[in-house]
Design an enzyme around this catalytic site. Structure first.
Site, PDB file in Angstrom:
ATOM      1  N   LYS A  31       0.849  -1.210   0.000  1.00 12.68           N
ATOM      2  CA  LYS A  31       0.000   0.000   0.000  1.00 12.68           C
ATOM      3  C   LYS A  31       0.877   1.250   0.000  1.00 12.68           C
ATOM      4  CE  LYS A  31      -3.954  -2.237   0.297  1.00 12.68           C
ATOM      5  NZ  LYS A  31      -4.828  -2.332  -0.885  1.00 12.68           N
ATOM      6  N   ARG A  32       2.079   1.098  -0.472  1.00  9.87           N
ATOM      7  CA  ARG A  32       3.031   2.215  -0.574  1.00  9.87           C
ATOM      8  C   ARG A  32       3.209   2.921   0.776  1.00  9.87           C
ATOM      9  NH1 ARG A  32       2.845  -0.997  -4.126  1.00  9.87           N
ATOM     10  NH2 ARG A  32       2.719  -0.514  -6.367  1.00  9.87           N
ATOM     11  N   ALA A  69       3.110   7.089   0.922  1.00  7.50           N
ATOM     12  CA  ALA A  69       2.064   7.690   0.084  1.00  7.50           C
ATOM     13  C   ALA A  69       1.091   8.554   0.871  1.00  7.50           C
ATOM     14  CB  ALA A  69       1.296   6.589  -0.648  1.00  7.50           C
ATOM     15  N   LEU A  71      -1.667   9.830   3.864  1.00  7.12           N
ATOM     16  CA  LEU A  71      -2.894   9.325   4.496  1.00  7.12           C
ATOM     17  C   LEU A  71      -3.444   8.127   3.740  1.00  7.12           C
ATOM     18  CD1 LEU A  71      -5.377   9.831   6.488  1.00  7.12           C
ATOM     19  CD2 LEU A  71      -6.356  11.197   4.625  1.00  7.12           C
ATOM     20  N   LEU A  73      -5.962   6.797   2.057  1.00  4.21           N
ATOM     21  CA  LEU A  73      -7.163   7.408   1.480  1.00  4.21           C
ATOM     22  C   LEU A  73      -8.316   6.422   1.422  1.00  4.21           C
ATOM     23  CD1 LEU A  73      -5.352   9.262  -1.451  1.00  4.21           C
ATOM     24  CD2 LEU A  73      -6.475  10.380   0.482  1.00  4.21           C
ATOM     25  N   GLY A 118       0.740  13.171   3.503  1.00  3.27           N
ATOM     26  CA  GLY A 118       1.141  12.842   4.870  1.00  3.27           C
ATOM     27  C   GLY A 118       2.519  12.183   4.938  1.00  3.27           C
ATOM     28  N   GLU A 121       4.661  15.012   5.408  1.00  5.03           N
ATOM     29  CA  GLU A 121       4.509  15.495   6.793  1.00  5.03           C
ATOM     30  C   GLU A 121       5.316  14.620   7.757  1.00  5.03           C
ATOM     31  OE1 GLU A 121       0.123  15.447   6.674  1.00  5.03           O
ATOM     32  OE2 GLU A 121       0.215  17.622   6.929  1.00  5.03           O
ATOM     33  N   GLU A 141      -2.966  16.831  -1.821  1.00  3.37           N
ATOM     34  CA  GLU A 141      -4.241  17.070  -1.130  1.00  3.37           C
ATOM     35  C   GLU A 141      -5.200  17.929  -1.956  1.00  3.37           C
ATOM     36  OE1 GLU A 141      -1.293  16.946   0.322  1.00  3.37           O
ATOM     37  OE2 GLU A 141      -1.435  16.240   2.389  1.00  3.37           O
ATOM     38  N   ARG A 144      -6.992  15.966  -4.405  1.00  8.12           N
ATOM     39  CA  ARG A 144      -7.849  14.918  -3.823  1.00  8.12           C
ATOM     40  C   ARG A 144      -9.083  15.511  -3.150  1.00  8.12           C
ATOM     41  NH1 ARG A 144      -5.234  11.435  -6.442  1.00  8.12           N
ATOM     42  NH2 ARG A 144      -3.159  10.836  -5.738  1.00  8.12           N
ATOM     43  N   GLY A 149      -3.276  17.711   7.350  1.00 14.08           N
ATOM     44  CA  GLY A 149      -3.766  17.518   8.718  1.00 14.08           C
ATOM     45  C   GLY A 149      -2.680  16.976   9.622  1.00 14.08           C
TER      46      GLY A 149
HETATM   47  C1  1HE Z   1      -2.879   3.678  -1.234  1.00  9.24           C
HETATM   48  C2  1HE Z   1      -2.329   4.978  -1.137  1.00  9.24           C
HETATM   49  C3  1HE Z   1      -2.905   5.866  -0.181  1.00  9.24           C
HETATM   50  C4  1HE Z   1      -1.259   3.913  -2.656  1.00  9.24           C
HETATM   51  N1  1HE Z   1      -3.930   5.404   0.547  1.00  9.24           N
HETATM   52  N2  1HE Z   1      -3.889   3.276  -0.472  1.00  9.24           N
HETATM   53  N3  1HE Z   1      -1.416  10.919  -1.051  1.00  9.24           N
HETATM   54  C5  1HE Z   1      -1.703  10.639  -2.306  1.00  9.24           C
HETATM   55  O1  1HE Z   1      -2.577  11.242  -2.896  1.00  9.24           O
HETATM   56  C6  1HE Z   1      -0.848   9.585  -2.931  1.00  9.24           C
HETATM   57  C7  1HE Z   1      -1.682   8.464  -3.497  1.00  9.24           C
HETATM   58  N4  1HE Z   1      -0.827   7.428  -4.066  1.00  9.24           N
HETATM   59  C8  1HE Z   1      -0.218   7.563  -5.270  1.00  9.24           C
HETATM   60  O2  1HE Z   1      -0.248   8.597  -5.918  1.00  9.24           O
HETATM   61  C9  1HE Z   1       0.517   6.360  -5.784  1.00  9.24           C
HETATM   62  O3  1HE Z   1      -0.041   5.203  -5.174  1.00  9.24           O
HETATM   63  C10 1HE Z   1       2.038   6.358  -5.524  1.00  9.24           C
HETATM   64  C11 1HE Z   1       2.702   7.438  -6.363  1.00  9.24           C
HETATM   65  C12 1HE Z   1       2.377   6.593  -4.044  1.00  9.24           C
HETATM   66  C13 1HE Z   1       2.618   4.978  -5.911  1.00  9.24           C
HETATM   67  O4  1HE Z   1       2.232   4.667  -7.240  1.00  9.24           O
HETATM   68  P1  1HE Z   1       2.274   3.148  -7.736  1.00  9.24           P
HETATM   69  O5  1HE Z   1       1.867   3.148  -9.189  1.00  9.24           O
HETATM   70  O6  1HE Z   1       3.562   2.530  -7.362  1.00  9.24           O
HETATM   71  O7  1HE Z   1       1.176   2.347  -6.866  1.00  9.24           O
HETATM   72  P2  1HE Z   1      -0.426   2.250  -7.007  1.00  9.24           P
HETATM   73  O8  1HE Z   1      -0.781   1.230  -8.021  1.00  9.24           O
HETATM   74  O9  1HE Z   1      -1.042   3.605  -7.171  1.00  9.24           O
HETATM   75  O10 1HE Z   1      -0.822   1.743  -5.546  1.00  9.24           O
HETATM   76  C14 1HE Z   1      -0.490   0.450  -5.098  1.00  9.24           C
HETATM   77  C15 1HE Z   1      -1.451   0.115  -3.990  1.00  9.24           C
HETATM   78  O11 1HE Z   1      -1.260   1.022  -2.902  1.00  9.24           O
HETATM   79  C16 1HE Z   1      -2.908   0.271  -4.396  1.00  9.24           C
HETATM   80  O12 1HE Z   1      -3.678  -0.655  -3.661  1.00  9.24           O
HETATM   81  P3  1HE Z   1      -4.217  -2.029  -4.329  1.00  9.24           P
HETATM   82  O13 1HE Z   1      -4.933  -2.709  -3.235  1.00  9.24           O
HETATM   83  O14 1HE Z   1      -5.080  -1.600  -5.473  1.00  9.24           O
HETATM   84  O15 1HE Z   1      -2.980  -2.766  -4.806  1.00  9.24           O
HETATM   85  C17 1HE Z   1      -3.242   1.660  -3.907  1.00  9.24           C
HETATM   86  O16 1HE Z   1      -4.610   1.851  -3.655  1.00  9.24           O
HETATM   87  C18 1HE Z   1      -2.464   1.696  -2.610  1.00  9.24           C
HETATM   88  N5  1HE Z   1      -2.191   3.053  -2.198  1.00  9.24           N
HETATM   89  N6  1HE Z   1      -1.327   5.093  -2.035  1.00  9.24           N
HETATM   90  C19 1HE Z   1      -4.394   4.148   0.399  1.00  9.24           C
HETATM   91  N7  1HE Z   1      -2.446   7.107   0.001  1.00  9.24           N
HETATM   92  C20 1HE Z   1      -3.624  13.883   7.854  1.00  9.24           C
HETATM   93  S1  1HE Z   1      -3.970  14.544   6.349  1.00  9.24           S
HETATM   94  C21 1HE Z   1      -2.837  13.934   5.248  1.00  9.24           C
HETATM   95  C22 1HE Z   1      -3.290  14.205   3.850  1.00  9.24           C
HETATM   96  C23 1HE Z   1      -2.742  13.202   2.858  1.00  9.24           C
HETATM   97  O17 1HE Z   1      -1.801  12.513   3.110  1.00  9.24           O
HETATM   98  S2  1HE Z   1      -3.558  13.093   1.367  1.00  9.24           S
HETATM   99  C24 1HE Z   1      -2.889  11.636   0.633  1.00  9.24           C
HETATM  100  C25 1HE Z   1      -1.948  12.050  -0.370  1.00  9.24           C
END
Ligand code: 1HE
Length: 268
Positions: A31-32, A69, A71, A73, A118, A121, A141, A144, A149
């Site tokens: 889940k990265r 990756a 929070l 999500l 996050g 962060e 964020e 999205r 946070g």
């Molecule tokens: C996740 C998450 C996640 C991956 N929550 N499950 N963060 C983001 O917006 C980043 C979102 N993630 C990405 O943009 C990409 O996943 C990555 C660039 C980090 C990696 O890409 P990649 O192609 O290697 O992986 P993938 O195919 O996108 O993801 C692999 C799996 O990880 C997949 O799950 P699967 O069950 O389908 O295999 C994804 O759903 C899972 N995954 N990232 C949940 N973030 C207190 S406030 C804080 C605010 C924030 O942090 S906003 C979040 C910002």
């Protein structure tokens, strides 16, 4: 003490190395290393108890190709949280990251791949950040439909300035490479795949400092940055009074006086 017992963690890998150095690995690469509730609770537990458990320095890293990756999500979406619930989620994130920044144990982050949302962060709560050319920083964020946070408004704007942080979250701008170092997102850049080795070298080095000195560096500087200049000067004198007279420092001072201690020399 139990906080360093690896068997008591589900999301973190805890590995003891020599001299009080511990490697803490976010271990959810499938889940990265997205930060779910369990991961945050485990970070709070480890970093709350680390110093009392004799941890002298921490190398923080992520398993797999990405540091973190941000929070979880999917967990957030499924939980369909109320404002009150998510406020308390955020407060737990702050608990974890404040324990890291203010806890007095040096944390060196070995970064690679995505350090986003996050994840940035979390990285910004470490004291030293090492990247390689493939490491990239972003605050997705804005795209999205959410907001930060976990302290980005505080620590990311502290590292790069308020308007760069605003641009990152508004537009999804990505920073990487030497530019990221020049802006203050990391202090070191090494060759591809080399962040762990460099972070380990740094962590081994800082673990040799006296623990009380490291406590001051990795706690007092942050506290003093929150104070007025007058109060910070007073607090610095107070901390200096205790740290600079610690009995354990006498050996090092004596070595300097006897000309057996290493001198400070320019880089070659
Ligand atoms: C996740 C998450 C996640 C991956 N929550 N499950 N963060 C983001 O917006 C980043 C979102 N993630 C990405 O943009 C990409 O996943 C990555 C660039 C980090 C990696 O890409 P990649 O192609 O290697 O992986 P993938 O195919 O996108 O993801 C692999 C799996 O990880 C997949 O799950 P699967 O069950 O389908 O295999 C994804 O759903 C899972 N995954 N990232 C949940 N973030 C207190 S406030 C804080 C605010 C924030 O942090 S906003 C979040 C910002």
């Amino acid at each position: 003490i139990d906080v360093v017992n690896p068997d008591t963690y589900e999301r973190l890998d805890i590995t003891a190395r020599d001299n009080g150095l511990y490697v803490v690995t976010l271990n959810r690469p499938e889940k990265r290393n997205a930060l779910d509730v369990i991961t945050i609770e485990e970070l709070i537990r480890f970093f709350s108890g680390a110093r009392m458990a004799g941890v002298k320095a921490v190398l923080l890293e992520g398993a797999g190709d990405h540091f973190c990756a941000g929070l979880d999500l999917v967990e957030h979406w499924k939980a369909d949280r109320s404002p009150d619930d998510f406020m308390h989620v955020c407060l737990r994130w702050h608990e974890a990251f404040n324990k890291m920044e203010y806890g007095g144990v040096p944390i060196i982050a070995a970064l690679k791949g995505a350090v986003v949302g996050g994840g940035l962060e979390l990285a910004s709560a470490a004291h030293v950040r090492v990247i390689d050319p493939g490491t990239y920083f972003a605050l997705p964020e804005g795209q999205r439909g959410i907001f930060t946070g976990g302290g980005a408004t505080i620590r990311v704007s502290d590292m790069i300035g308020k308007y760069r942080m605003i641009d990152m979250i508004l537009t999804g701008r990505v920073y990487q490479g030497q530019e990221a170092v020049d802006l203050g997102l990391a202090q070191y850049i090494v060759e591809e795949g080399g962040s762990y080795a460099k972070a380990l070298e740094l962590a081994e080095k800082v673990a040799q400092n006296l623990p009380l000195t490291n406590f001051a560096i990795c706690s007092a500087v942050s506290h003093m940055n929150n104070m007025s200049g007058m109060d910070a000067a007073y607090a610095e004198a107070f901390v200096g009074g205790i740290v600079n007279t610690q009995p354990a420092a006498r050996e090092r001072l004596e070595a300097f006086a006897n000309k057996t201690a290493a001198r400070v020399r320019p880089n070659t």
